[in-house]
Design an enzyme around this catalytic site. Structure first.
Site, mmCIF file in Angstrom:
data_model
loop_
_atom_site.group_PDB
_atom_site.id
_atom_site.type_symbol
_atom_site.label_atom_id
_atom_site.label_comp_id
_atom_site.label_asym_id
_atom_site.label_seq_id
_atom_site.Cartn_x
_atom_site.Cartn_y
_atom_site.Cartn_z
ATOM 1 N N ASN A 1 25.175 69.958 -5.488
ATOM 2 C CA ASN A 1 24.364 70.119 -4.902
ATOM 3 C C ASN A 1 23.856 68.323 -4.428
ATOM 4 O OD1 ASN A 1 21.424 70.746 -4.030
ATOM 5 N ND2 ASN A 1 21.386 68.710 -5.334
ATOM 6 N N TYR B 1 27.251 62.581 8.423
ATOM 7 C CA TYR B 1 26.434 63.091 7.578
ATOM 8 C C TYR B 1 27.376 64.579 7.762
ATOM 9 C CZ TYR B 1 23.006 66.418 4.938
ATOM 10 O OH TYR B 1 22.396 67.691 3.992
ATOM 11 N N LYS C 1 29.072 67.677 6.273
ATOM 12 C CA LYS C 1 29.093 69.274 5.771
ATOM 13 C C LYS C 1 29.726 70.511 6.076
ATOM 14 C CE LYS C 1 25.916 68.031 2.839
ATOM 15 N NZ LYS C 1 25.382 68.661 1.420
HETATM 16 P P1 NAD Z 1 16.938 64.152 -3.044
HETATM 17 O O1 NAD Z 1 17.968 62.587 -2.208
HETATM 18 O O2 NAD Z 1 16.217 64.771 -3.501
HETATM 19 O O3 NAD Z 1 17.712 64.294 -4.502
HETATM 20 C C1 NAD Z 1 19.479 64.219 -3.993
HETATM 21 C C2 NAD Z 1 20.022 64.398 -5.283
HETATM 22 O O4 NAD Z 1 20.929 63.481 -5.478
HETATM 23 C C3 NAD Z 1 19.200 63.129 -6.682
HETATM 24 O O5 NAD Z 1 19.243 64.340 -7.681
HETATM 25 C C4 NAD Z 1 20.350 62.509 -6.864
HETATM 26 O O6 NAD Z 1 20.131 62.111 -8.205
HETATM 27 C C5 NAD Z 1 21.783 63.074 -6.882
HETATM 28 N N1 NAD Z 1 22.472 61.561 -5.910
HETATM 29 C C6 NAD Z 1 21.950 60.947 -5.085
HETATM 30 N N2 NAD Z 1 23.277 60.391 -4.778
HETATM 31 C C7 NAD Z 1 23.986 60.344 -5.934
HETATM 32 C C8 NAD Z 1 25.435 59.352 -6.408
HETATM 33 N N3 NAD Z 1 26.289 58.995 -5.951
HETATM 34 N N4 NAD Z 1 25.528 60.594 -7.684
HETATM 35 C C9 NAD Z 1 24.770 61.689 -8.135
HETATM 36 N N5 NAD Z 1 24.051 61.596 -7.847
HETATM 37 C C10 NAD Z 1 23.368 61.757 -6.951
HETATM 38 O O7 NAD Z 1 17.894 65.143 -1.966
HETATM 39 P P2 NAD Z 1 17.348 66.246 -1.383
HETATM 40 O O8 NAD Z 1 16.996 66.562 -0.332
HETATM 41 O O9 NAD Z 1 16.940 67.334 -2.031
HETATM 42 O O10 NAD Z 1 19.341 67.261 -0.844
HETATM 43 C C11 NAD Z 1 20.050 67.658 -1.531
HETATM 44 C C12 NAD Z 1 21.417 68.910 -0.974
HETATM 45 O O11 NAD Z 1 20.394 69.368 0.245
HETATM 46 C C13 NAD Z 1 21.889 66.918 -0.118
HETATM 47 O O12 NAD Z 1 23.154 67.629 -0.716
HETATM 48 C C14 NAD Z 1 21.110 67.328 1.032
HETATM 49 O O13 NAD Z 1 22.714 67.114 1.978
HETATM 50 C C15 NAD Z 1 21.096 68.839 0.734
HETATM 51 N N6 NAD Z 1 20.099 69.405 2.452
HETATM 52 C C16 NAD Z 1 18.883 68.882 2.751
HETATM 53 C C17 NAD Z 1 17.987 68.815 3.478
HETATM 54 C C18 NAD Z 1 16.835 68.153 3.446
HETATM 55 O O14 NAD Z 1 15.808 68.927 4.341
HETATM 56 N N7 NAD Z 1 16.437 68.447 2.413
HETATM 57 C C19 NAD Z 1 18.808 69.715 4.438
HETATM 58 C C20 NAD Z 1 19.777 70.364 4.450
HETATM 59 C C21 NAD Z 1 20.251 69.702 2.804
#
Ligand code: NAD
Length: 247
Positions: free
Chosen positions: A90, A155, A159
């Site tokens: 994730n 990005y 994906k």
């Molecule tokens: P967030 O930024 O709130 O959390 C990201 C998480 O990734 C954190 O736990 C962080 O510790 C970890 N992380 C970041 N860099 C890292 C690294 N170098 N090594 C290890 N861990 C690392 O993000 P989120 O919004 O919860 O997103 C989580 C996933 O969902 C991602 O893959 C993101 O692309 C995807 N996503 C998010 C959204 C959104 O709107 N929030 C939409 C589509 C997809």
């Protein structure tokens, strides 16, 4: 739904990952959450233990950029629990710069975490899953993996690649009883989104047929279903959870 299962969730300290960890714990799994720093891992563990001191949850902060470190960390999970049933890839990062301003190193950094580290974790986890008869690998993709987005090309490219990895590994690992799927969230309300002003959010919401942003729990529910035996004949799927939004 996950009683007796052992799950590892990368990026489990906040946002969507944290919601997945919580959902899995509520449904009886033992969970090892991973984050980028031990202090944020410890904070997440503290919050979860406050919610329910009986939950079987631990945490680690391995470097996802190193295959050796990832393999060592997953091996320690196997030593503690005897197996790994569910690997959730994730952790992910993004940048929204235009091509003209895009720093090539940022492109590499995004690809390395969003794609290469998923390969590393899947390779090490699959070897363990195969030993005990199968498992489930789940990836967090994004709605932009279908349409691209008008800036920040790294990005969506990452994906799109993640979807390709998901479908290919599903075809390769089916014979080892390992299912591989992805969830593609739309715009989801995480801690980061709290800082985005209402006047930016409102026009986005107006374009979403379901009339609201996604909640982290909406996404976690899809992960729960895919991780569970209810999805036992689903593999190679990229499931949108986006209210039918389009960027
Ligand atoms: P967030 O930024 O709130 O959390 C990201 C998480 O990734 C954190 O736990 C962080 O510790 C970890 N992380 C970041 N860099 C890292 C690294 N170098 N090594 C290890 N861990 C690392 O993000 P989120 O919004 O919860 O997103 C989580 C996933 O969902 C991602 O893959 C993101 O692309 C995807 N996503 C998010 C959204 C959104 O709107 N929030 C939409 C589509 C997809």
């Amino acid at each position: 739904m996950l009683k007796g299962k052992v799950a590892v969730v990368t990026g489990g300290t906040r946002g969507i990952g944290y919601a997945i960890v919580k959902k899995f714990l509520e449904n009886g799994a033992s969970v090892v959450l991973w984050g980028s720093r031990q202090e944020t891992v410890d904070r997440a563990l503290e919050r979860l233990r406050q919610d329910n001191p009986d939950w079987q949850v631990t945490g680690m902060a391995p470097d996802l950029g190193s295959y050796e470190e990832v393999a060592r960390a997953l091996d320690s999970v196997k030593k503690k629990y005897g197996k790994i049933d569910i690997m959730v890839n994730n952790a992910g990062i993004s940048a929204r710069d235009s091509l003209y301003d895009y720093n090539p190193e940022d492109f590499d950094r995004i690809m390395d975490l969003n794609v290469n580290s998923v390969f590393r974790c899947s390779k090490a986890a699959a070897a363990i899953m195969r030993e005990h008869g199968g498992g489930v690998i789940l990836n967090t993709s994004s709605m932009v993996s279908f349409y691209g987005q008008p800036a920040g090309s790294g990005y969506p490219a990452s994906k799109f690649a993640l979807n390709g990895l998901t479908k290919s590994l599903a075809r390769e690992l089916g014979r080892d009883h390992i299912r591989v799927n992805a969830v593609a969230p739309g715009v989801t309300r995480t801690d980061m989104m709290e800082a985005v002003p209402q006047e930016v959010i409102e026009p986005i919401v107006r374009t979403i047929p379901l009339g609201r942003l996604g909640e982290a729990e909406d996404i976690a529910n899809a992960f729960l279903f895919l991780a569970s035996d209810m999805a036992s004949y689903i593999t190679g799927a990229i499931i949108p959870v986006d209210g039918a939004a389009m960027t």
